[in-house]
Design an enzyme around this catalytic site. Structure first.
Site, PDB file in Angstrom:
ATOM      1  N   THR A 190       0.861  -1.195   0.000  1.00 20.42           N
ATOM      2  CA  THR A 190       0.000   0.000   0.000  1.00 20.42           C
ATOM      3  C   THR A 190       0.891   1.237   0.000  1.00 20.42           C
ATOM      4  O   THR A 190       1.996   1.212   0.521  1.00 20.42           O
ATOM      5  CB  THR A 190      -0.873  -0.032   1.270  1.00 20.42           C
ATOM      6  OG1 THR A 190      -1.829  -1.069   1.128  1.00 20.42           O
ATOM      7  CG2 THR A 190      -1.598   1.285   1.503  1.00 20.42           C
ATOM      8  N   ARG A 218     -15.042  -6.819   0.191  1.00 21.23           N
ATOM      9  CA  ARG A 218     -14.308  -6.388   1.391  1.00 21.23           C
ATOM     10  C   ARG A 218     -13.667  -4.998   1.207  1.00 21.23           C
ATOM     11  O   ARG A 218     -13.080  -4.703   0.182  1.00 21.23           O
ATOM     12  CB  ARG A 218     -13.216  -7.418   1.709  1.00 21.23           C
ATOM     13  CG  ARG A 218     -12.350  -7.088   2.927  1.00 21.23           C
ATOM     14  CD  ARG A 218     -11.042  -6.443   2.521  1.00 21.23           C
ATOM     15  NE  ARG A 218     -10.168  -6.231   3.693  1.00 21.23           N
ATOM     16  CZ  ARG A 218      -9.076  -5.484   3.678  1.00 21.23           C
ATOM     17  NH1 ARG A 218      -8.692  -4.891   2.569  1.00 21.23           N
ATOM     18  NH2 ARG A 218      -8.355  -5.325   4.760  1.00 21.23           N
ATOM     19  N   GLY A 220     -10.987  -2.312   3.134  1.00 18.21           N
ATOM     20  CA  GLY A 220     -10.011  -2.157   4.218  1.00 18.21           C
ATOM     21  C   GLY A 220     -10.062  -0.765   4.821  1.00 18.21           C
ATOM     22  O   GLY A 220     -11.009   0.000   4.608  1.00 18.21           O
ATOM     23  N   ASP A 221      -9.012  -0.423   5.547  1.00 16.62           N
ATOM     24  CA  ASP A 221      -8.960   0.875   6.232  1.00 16.62           C
ATOM     25  C   ASP A 221      -8.561   2.020   5.296  1.00 16.62           C
ATOM     26  O   ASP A 221      -8.913   3.178   5.548  1.00 16.62           O
ATOM     27  CB  ASP A 221      -7.939   0.821   7.363  1.00 16.62           C
ATOM     28  CG  ASP A 221      -6.541   0.522   6.820  1.00 16.62           C
ATOM     29  OD1 ASP A 221      -6.390  -0.488   6.092  1.00 16.62           O
ATOM     30  OD2 ASP A 221      -5.610   1.306   7.088  1.00 16.62           O
ATOM     31  N   THR A 241      -0.804   1.860   6.941  1.00 16.11           N
ATOM     32  CA  THR A 241      -0.737   0.648   6.127  1.00 16.11           C
ATOM     33  C   THR A 241      -0.627  -0.543   7.062  1.00 16.11           C
ATOM     34  O   THR A 241       0.068  -0.488   8.072  1.00 16.11           O
ATOM     35  CB  THR A 241       0.471   0.666   5.167  1.00 16.11           C
ATOM     36  OG1 THR A 241       0.562  -0.615   4.526  1.00 16.11           O
ATOM     37  CG2 THR A 241       1.777   0.967   5.864  1.00 16.11           C
ATOM     38  N   GLY A 242      -1.328  -1.597   6.731  1.00 20.81           N
ATOM     39  CA  GLY A 242      -1.282  -2.772   7.588  1.00 20.81           C
ATOM     40  C   GLY A 242      -2.597  -3.521   7.513  1.00 20.81           C
ATOM     41  O   GLY A 242      -3.313  -3.439   6.515  1.00 20.81           O
ATOM     42  N   GLY A 244      -5.968  -3.971   7.688  1.00 24.13           N
ATOM     43  CA  GLY A 244      -7.055  -2.999   7.644  1.00 24.13           C
ATOM     44  C   GLY A 244      -8.162  -3.210   8.653  1.00 24.13           C
ATOM     45  O   GLY A 244      -8.697  -2.246   9.218  1.00 24.13           O
TER      46      GLY A 244
HETATM   47  N1  ASP Z   1      -4.370  -1.519   4.812  1.00 23.38           N
HETATM   48  C1  ASP Z   1      -4.599  -2.196   3.570  1.00 23.38           C
HETATM   49  C2  ASP Z   1      -5.882  -2.967   3.642  1.00 23.38           C
HETATM   50  O1  ASP Z   1      -6.177  -3.532   4.674  1.00 23.38           O
HETATM   51  C3  ASP Z   1      -3.501  -3.139   3.199  1.00 23.38           C
HETATM   52  C4  ASP Z   1      -2.100  -2.643   3.433  1.00 23.38           C
HETATM   53  O2  ASP Z   1      -1.896  -1.576   3.954  1.00 23.38           O
HETATM   54  O3  ASP Z   1      -1.146  -3.359   3.086  1.00 23.38           O
HETATM   55  O4  ASP Z   1      -6.580  -3.014   2.661  1.00 23.38           O
END
Ligand code: ASP
Length: 391
Positions: A190, A218, A220-221, A241-242, A244
């Site tokens: 991301t 789905r 994400g955040d 990032t992470g 979500g």
């Molecule tokens: N945060 C993103 C999600 O959950 C994925 C990512 O940051 O790698 O969609």
């Protein structure tokens, strides 16, 4: 090897140029990358792309441009680069499609725009900005977002433009291993940016393909304002990032901003505390945060002294107080602000920020207070409530 790819640039003011400080930080995602999966060439390519993104945003900020323009420009470059999970190079859904998410926020006005599940827009971050500036809404999804994008005349591409063999391989592996859709190894890349411009405004932007193998629409955040992205001049700008699902539950980006704004918590500490909450629930990831240090220090001092109104204004500066939203009522005197003209400017600022201005009658007696009152009312600077407080 687990790391968050973050590059930052910062220019301090030089007395000769009398230019204000600006800051820019970009990230290329957090996740677990096995050494076997990343060659030195690939790593070099990732770092070169981050440098390019940083240079694009820095050019804008260095020329006195806005934080908003800078974060958009930086993120676009990373969306165009197939090494990241955003725009071209995004991960596949379970059904073998690519559905893109992005969001952007302007800390000056707290205007925001976001899109989820878009399939044809070359640069989803540009679409998020169009939602913010050209629609009455904040968040558009799927076919509707695609339609709005076409109507806005944004660059459209065929679906296969976003696809890369590497991401296809990851989907196949994901399916054959039957690993959890939340396995962090499959959601690297991301992208995001946060900036402070030389006018003291912050902005944040985030863009992603989401997670490999995501199903059932789905989200994400990353496209959720307050979870993956947030910006407020009074606090900071955040791009996350992470994992979500956890970022959404903690409300990561807003929570960091709120701690900085309300408690005067320092950026690193606020980020550490909020990411510890993500961890405590079982999640993982990282954030980039930027803010106006000088304003933050002033606000902190104010809070430490328990000051919110009036007298502290003369010590800390009316403009700062108004901008910071730290005072509900200010009572500037003509001498303290350096003349009537200056007072009128401050009154304009106060009116725009809904701060009540009470001309200081103590030093000048009711006569001058009445004159000020007259000027202020004629210019529409003063609210009725403060007029009655004068009597
Ligand atoms: N945060 C993103 C999600 O959950 C994925 C990512 O940051 O790698 O969609």
């Amino acid at each position: 090897m687990r790391f968050l790819i973050i590059l930052g640039a910062m220019l301090m003011s030089s007395a000769a140029q009398a230019k204000a400080e600006w800051k820019l930080v970009v990230h290329g995602g957090a996740g677990t990358i096995e050494k076997a999966h990343i060659t030195p060439e690939r790593e070099a390519a990732i770092r070169a792309a981050l440098d390019k993104a940083l240079a694009a945003g820095s050019d804008i900020l260095g020329a006195g441009g806005s934080a908003l323009d800078a974060v958009e420009a930086s993120v676009k470059i990373l969306e165009d680069d197939p090494n990241f999970n955003a725009g071209r190079g995004s991960v596949f859904t379970y059904n073998g499609h690519i559905e893109l998410d992005a969001s952007i926020m302007d800390g000056r006005t707290r205007a925001a725009g976001a899109v989820t599940g878009v399939t044809r827009t070359k640069n989803p971050i540009g679409l998020a900005r169009a939602v913010m500036e050209k629609s009455e809404h904040v968040f558009l999804s799927r076919e509707g977002a695609d339609e709005f994008s076409r109507q806005q005349g944004l660059a459209q591409v065929e679906r296969d433009y976003f696809e890369t063999p590497e991401r296809r391989r990851q989907l196949d592996e994901f399916k054959s291993k039957k690993v959890s859709a939340l396995d962090i190894e499959y959601k690297f890349g991301t992208v995001g940016a946060v900036a402070l411009d030389s006018s003291g405004h912050v902005a944040a932007a985030t863009s992603t393909g989401g997670m490999t193998g995501k199903r059932w629409g789905r989200i994400g955040d990353s496209p959720i304002i307050g979870a993956g992205t947030y910006a407020d001049d009074r606090g900071c700008a955040v791009s996350g990032t992470g994992w979500g699902e956890y970022f959404i539950r903690v409300g990561v980006a807003h929570e960091i901003c709120a701690r900085m704004r309300l408690d005067g918590t320092a950026p690193q500490q606020a980020a550490d505390e909020v990411m510890a909450e993500v961890k405590s629930l079982g999640g993982d990831g990282g954030v980039i945060v930027t803010n106006d240090d000088a304003l933050h220090a002033k606000m902190r001092l104010l809070r430490n002294h328990g000051l919110r109104t009036r007298d502290e204004a003369t010590v800390f500066g009316f403009r700062e107080l108004i901008r910071a939203g730290a005072a509900d009522v200010i009572q500037p005197s003509v001498t303290k602000v350096g003349g009537l003209l200056e007072l009128k400017k401050i009154a304009t600022l106060a009116a725009a920020a809904n701060v009540t201005l009470v001309p200081h009658s103590f030093y000048f007696g009711p006569g001058l207070a009445a004159t000020l009152h007259a000027i202020a009312s004629r210019n529409g600077f003063m609210r009725e409530r403060s007029c009655s407080m004068l009597k």
